[in-house]
Design a protein around this motif. Structure first.
Motif, PDB file in Angstrom:
ATOM      1  N   SER A  53      22.431  66.722  62.065  1.00  0.00           N
ATOM      2  CA  SER A  53      21.094  67.161  61.636  1.00  0.00           C
ATOM      3  C   SER A  53      20.059  66.044  61.682  1.00  0.00           C
ATOM      4  CB  SER A  53      21.167  67.750  60.222  1.00  0.00           C
ATOM      5  OG  SER A  53      21.644  66.782  59.299  1.00  0.00           O
ATOM      6  N   ALA A  54      20.476  64.802  61.408  1.00  0.00           N
ATOM      7  CA  ALA A  54      19.517  63.695  61.401  1.00  0.00           C
ATOM      8  C   ALA A  54      18.981  63.375  62.785  1.00  0.00           C
ATOM      9  CB  ALA A  54      20.157  62.452  60.792  1.00  0.00           C
ATOM     10  N   LEU A  55      19.732  63.731  63.834  1.00  0.00           N
ATOM     11  CA  LEU A  55      19.298  63.449  65.199  1.00  0.00           C
ATOM     12  C   LEU A  55      18.480  64.584  65.814  1.00  0.00           C
ATOM     13  CD1 LEU A  55      22.310  61.738  67.034  1.00  0.00           C
ATOM     14  CD2 LEU A  55      20.069  60.759  66.529  1.00  0.00           C
ATOM     15  N   ARG A  56      18.552  65.767  65.247  1.00  0.00           N
ATOM     16  CA  ARG A  56      17.924  66.927  65.882  1.00  0.00           C
ATOM     17  C   ARG A  56      16.419  66.809  66.044  1.00  0.00           C
ATOM     18  NH1 ARG A  56      21.296  71.399  62.363  1.00  0.00           N
ATOM     19  NH2 ARG A  56      23.365  70.649  62.993  1.00  0.00           N
ATOM     20  N   PRO A  57      15.678  66.161  65.104  1.00  0.00           N
ATOM     21  CA  PRO A  57      14.227  66.043  65.321  1.00  0.00           C
ATOM     22  C   PRO A  57      13.849  65.288  66.601  1.00  0.00           C
ATOM     23  CG  PRO A  57      14.732  65.686  63.016  1.00  0.00           C
ATOM     24  CD  PRO A  57      16.054  65.740  63.733  1.00  0.00           C
ATOM     25  N   THR A  58      14.775  64.514  67.160  1.00  0.00           N
ATOM     26  CA  THR A  58      14.458  63.852  68.424  1.00  0.00           C
ATOM     27  C   THR A  58      14.229  64.856  69.545  1.00  0.00           C
ATOM     28  OG1 THR A  58      16.794  63.613  69.086  1.00  0.00           O
ATOM     29  CG2 THR A  58      15.831  61.833  67.783  1.00  0.00           C
ATOM     30  N   PHE A  75      15.285  71.292  61.789  1.00  0.00           N
ATOM     31  CA  PHE A  75      14.923  70.695  60.506  1.00  0.00           C
ATOM     32  C   PHE A  75      15.849  71.142  59.382  1.00  0.00           C
ATOM     33  CE2 PHE A  75      10.837  70.591  62.860  1.00  0.00           C
ATOM     34  CZ  PHE A  75      10.675  69.208  62.863  1.00  0.00           C
ATOM     35  N   ALA A  76      17.106  71.378  59.730  1.00  0.00           N
ATOM     36  CA  ALA A  76      18.086  71.759  58.715  1.00  0.00           C
ATOM     37  C   ALA A  76      18.252  70.676  57.650  1.00  0.00           C
ATOM     38  CB  ALA A  76      19.433  72.058  59.372  1.00  0.00           C
ATOM     39  N   GLY A  77      18.029  69.428  58.031  1.00  0.00           N
ATOM     40  CA  GLY A  77      18.139  68.317  57.078  1.00  0.00           C
ATOM     41  C   GLY A  77      16.846  68.023  56.345  1.00  0.00           C
ATOM     42  N   GLY A  78      15.829  68.851  56.532  1.00  0.00           N
ATOM     43  CA  GLY A  78      14.547  68.640  55.884  1.00  0.00           C
ATOM     44  C   GLY A  78      13.515  68.076  56.840  1.00  0.00           C
ATOM     45  N   VAL A  79      12.254  68.298  56.518  1.00  0.00           N
ATOM     46  CA  VAL A  79      11.154  67.788  57.331  1.00  0.00           C
ATOM     47  C   VAL A  79      10.772  66.411  56.814  1.00  0.00           C
ATOM     48  CG1 VAL A  79       8.784  68.156  58.128  1.00  0.00           C
ATOM     49  CG2 VAL A  79      10.322  70.117  57.797  1.00  0.00           C
ATOM     50  N   ARG A  90      10.147  58.114  50.181  1.00  0.00           N
ATOM     51  CA  ARG A  90      11.122  58.723  51.089  1.00  0.00           C
ATOM     52  C   ARG A  90      10.640  58.717  52.538  1.00  0.00           C
ATOM     53  NH1 ARG A  90      11.671  64.004  50.374  1.00  0.00           N
ATOM     54  NH2 ARG A  90       9.752  64.260  49.192  1.00  0.00           N
ATOM     55  N   MET A  91       9.820  57.720  52.876  1.00  0.00           N
ATOM     56  CA  MET A  91       9.169  57.703  54.184  1.00  0.00           C
ATOM     57  C   MET A  91      10.171  57.694  55.333  1.00  0.00           C
ATOM     58  SD  MET A  91       6.251  57.738  55.650  1.00  0.00           S
ATOM     59  CE  MET A  91       5.334  57.252  57.098  1.00  0.00           C
ATOM     60  N   VAL A  92      11.247  56.943  55.230  1.00  0.00           N
ATOM     61  CA  VAL A  92      12.186  56.818  56.354  1.00  0.00           C
ATOM     62  C   VAL A  92      13.524  57.472  56.062  1.00  0.00           C
ATOM     63  CG1 VAL A  92      11.118  54.715  57.213  1.00  0.00           C
ATOM     64  CG2 VAL A  92      12.980  54.549  55.565  1.00  0.00           C
ATOM     65  N   SER A  93      13.619  58.252  55.004  1.00  0.00           N
ATOM     66  CA  SER A  93      14.881  58.918  54.722  1.00  0.00           C
ATOM     67  C   SER A  93      15.177  59.939  55.804  1.00  0.00           C
ATOM     68  CB  SER A  93      14.823  59.625  53.362  1.00  0.00           C
ATOM     69  OG  SER A  93      13.861  60.644  53.365  1.00  0.00           O
ATOM     70  N   GLN A  94      16.440  60.029  56.184  1.00  0.00           N
ATOM     71  CA  GLN A  94      16.896  60.959  57.212  1.00  0.00           C
ATOM     72  C   GLN A  94      16.182  60.742  58.541  1.00  0.00           C
ATOM     73  OE1 GLN A  94      16.303  64.778  55.306  1.00  0.00           O
ATOM     74  NE2 GLN A  94      18.369  64.750  54.521  1.00  0.00           N
ATOM     75  N   SER A  95      15.727  59.524  58.786  1.00  0.00           N
ATOM     76  CA  SER A  95      15.105  59.210  60.070  1.00  0.00           C
ATOM     77  C   SER A  95      16.138  59.285  61.169  1.00  0.00           C
ATOM     78  CB  SER A  95      14.506  57.798  60.022  1.00  0.00           C
ATOM     79  OG  SER A  95      14.203  57.338  61.309  1.00  0.00           O
ATOM     80  N   PRO A  96      15.751  59.740  62.379  1.00  0.00           N
ATOM     81  CA  PRO A  96      16.702  59.744  63.491  1.00  0.00           C
ATOM     82  C   PRO A  96      17.186  58.348  63.797  1.00  0.00           C
ATOM     83  CG  PRO A  96      14.462  60.143  64.274  1.00  0.00           C
ATOM     84  CD  PRO A  96      14.439  60.251  62.793  1.00  0.00           C
ATOM     85  N   ALA A  97      16.374  57.355  63.446  1.00  0.00           N
ATOM     86  CA  ALA A  97      16.779  55.990  63.678  1.00  0.00           C
ATOM     87  C   ALA A  97      17.942  55.587  62.791  1.00  0.00           C
ATOM     88  CB  ALA A  97      15.609  55.050  63.454  1.00  0.00           C
TER      89      ALA A  97
END
Length: 330
Positions: free
Chosen positions: A197-202, A251-255, A315-322
């Motif tokens: 889920s963390a990679l899907r926004p890419t 965005f299953a892991g949140g926006v 929470r700016m970088v939480s769950q970032s694809p990075a």
């Protein structure tokens, strides 16, 4: 040195995507001003805000390399994080585009710095990838960033600064790189395990090659819309609809702030359609452009407010694809 590390936030390079979204939207407003007479001040204000964000992020980026070298090197060696570093150069070239109407000499200097970084990073990263050893799990649309995004924005900036012939060379590099890389990404999506889920926004980056490519193509050509322009926007619209259909899964892991990966492609879609109308495009573009532009503005407005909320909540970088866990070298 430890005091500086404790006081200065160590942010991922992926946050340069915010600059791409803001200046991309500013460019859309510039086009809307030329086409429909909408207030020019809105576009220039967005460009200014994008420039301020770029300045802050660039200072933090340099500070990370000076005082948190271990973390910076880890980012550069990470199979996903690494390609986001190219956004530092791409964002710099977009700042040059924003500054060009107001201070061309400064814009040329900024462009030269951004292009040099973009070109050097693309050569280094491409050479690394060609050596193989990459896992399918770490293959995502971030692979477009060094060569495709870098080349398209180089083309756009070259034309804006009066170097059209160089822009055509850059456009060729971008479009051929896109076609080669897309086949690899689609194969990964169709045949490999589901993305975490963390990679899907890419996947939002998937929208950019056809739409930013359309803006670049319209920059390096003249005259009424042709088949290539229609084809690029048509494929961009298809990507937009597919991403909308998958939005809940993506965005299953949140926006989070990673949603900015969608914004450069979205703003380019609006800009390209308006440019086509301005160059005599009728039919679908005359109908869709007045609807797509306010929709994109609304989406970026909501995302901006959401990002400000993330910033103040820490929470700016939480769950970032990075930060997504992936396996495999390179």
């Amino acid at each position: 040195m430890n005091d500086i590390r404790d006081r200065v936030p160590i942010l991922p390079a992926s946050l340069f995507g915010i600059v791409l979204g803001l200046i991309g939207l500013g460019n859309s407003w510039r086009t809307a001003h030329e086409l429909w007479g909408l207030p020019a001040a809105i576009g220039e204000s967005l460009m200014l805000v994008g420039g301020v964000v770029w300045t802050v992020l660039l200072l933090l980026f340099v500070t990370k390399w000076l005082f948190a070298t271990e973390e910076a090197l880890a980012e550069a060696c990470h199979p996903v994080q690494c390609c986001f570093i190219s956004l530092a150069g791409v964002a710099t070239m977009l700042v040059a585009v924003a500054a060009q109407p107001h201070a061309r000499p400064i814009a040329v200097i900024i462009f030269a710095l951004g292009f040099s970084f973009t070109c050097a990073f693309a050569l280094w990263r491409t050479g690394t990838l060609w050596q193989g050893g990459r896992s399918a799990e770490s293959t995502t649309p971030i692979l477009y960033l060094p060569t495709v995004a870098g080349s398209y924005v180089t083309a756009i900036a070259c034309v804006a600064l009066g170097f059209a012939e160089w822009g055509r060379l850059a456009f060729g590099t971008g479009v051929i790189s896109w076609l080669a890389i897309e086949s690899i990404i689609i194969q990964r999506l169709l045949t490999s395990p589901e993305m975490p889920s963390a990679l899907r926004p890419t996947l939002g980056i998937q929208l950019a090659p056809p739409t930013v490519g359309a803006v670049a193509y319209l920059s390096v050509t003249a005259g009424p819309p042709d088949f290539v322009a229609y084809a690029l926007i048509g494929y961009g619209l298809f990507q937009f609809i597919v991403l909308a259909r998958l939005s809940r899964w993506i965005f299953a892991g949140g926006v989070t702030a990673s949603a900015w990966s969608f914004t450069f492609g979205l703003t380019a879609l609006a800009t390209a359609m308006m440019k086509l109308v301005g160059r005599g495009g009728v039919g679908p573009f005359a109908v869709l452009a007045p609807a797509i532009f306010p929709l994109v503005c609304a989406m970026l407005g909501v995302l901006t407010l959401h990002t400000i909320g993330l910033l103040f909540s820490g929470r700016m970088v939480s769950q970032s694809p990075a930060k997504a866990p992936v396996t495999g070298p390179k």
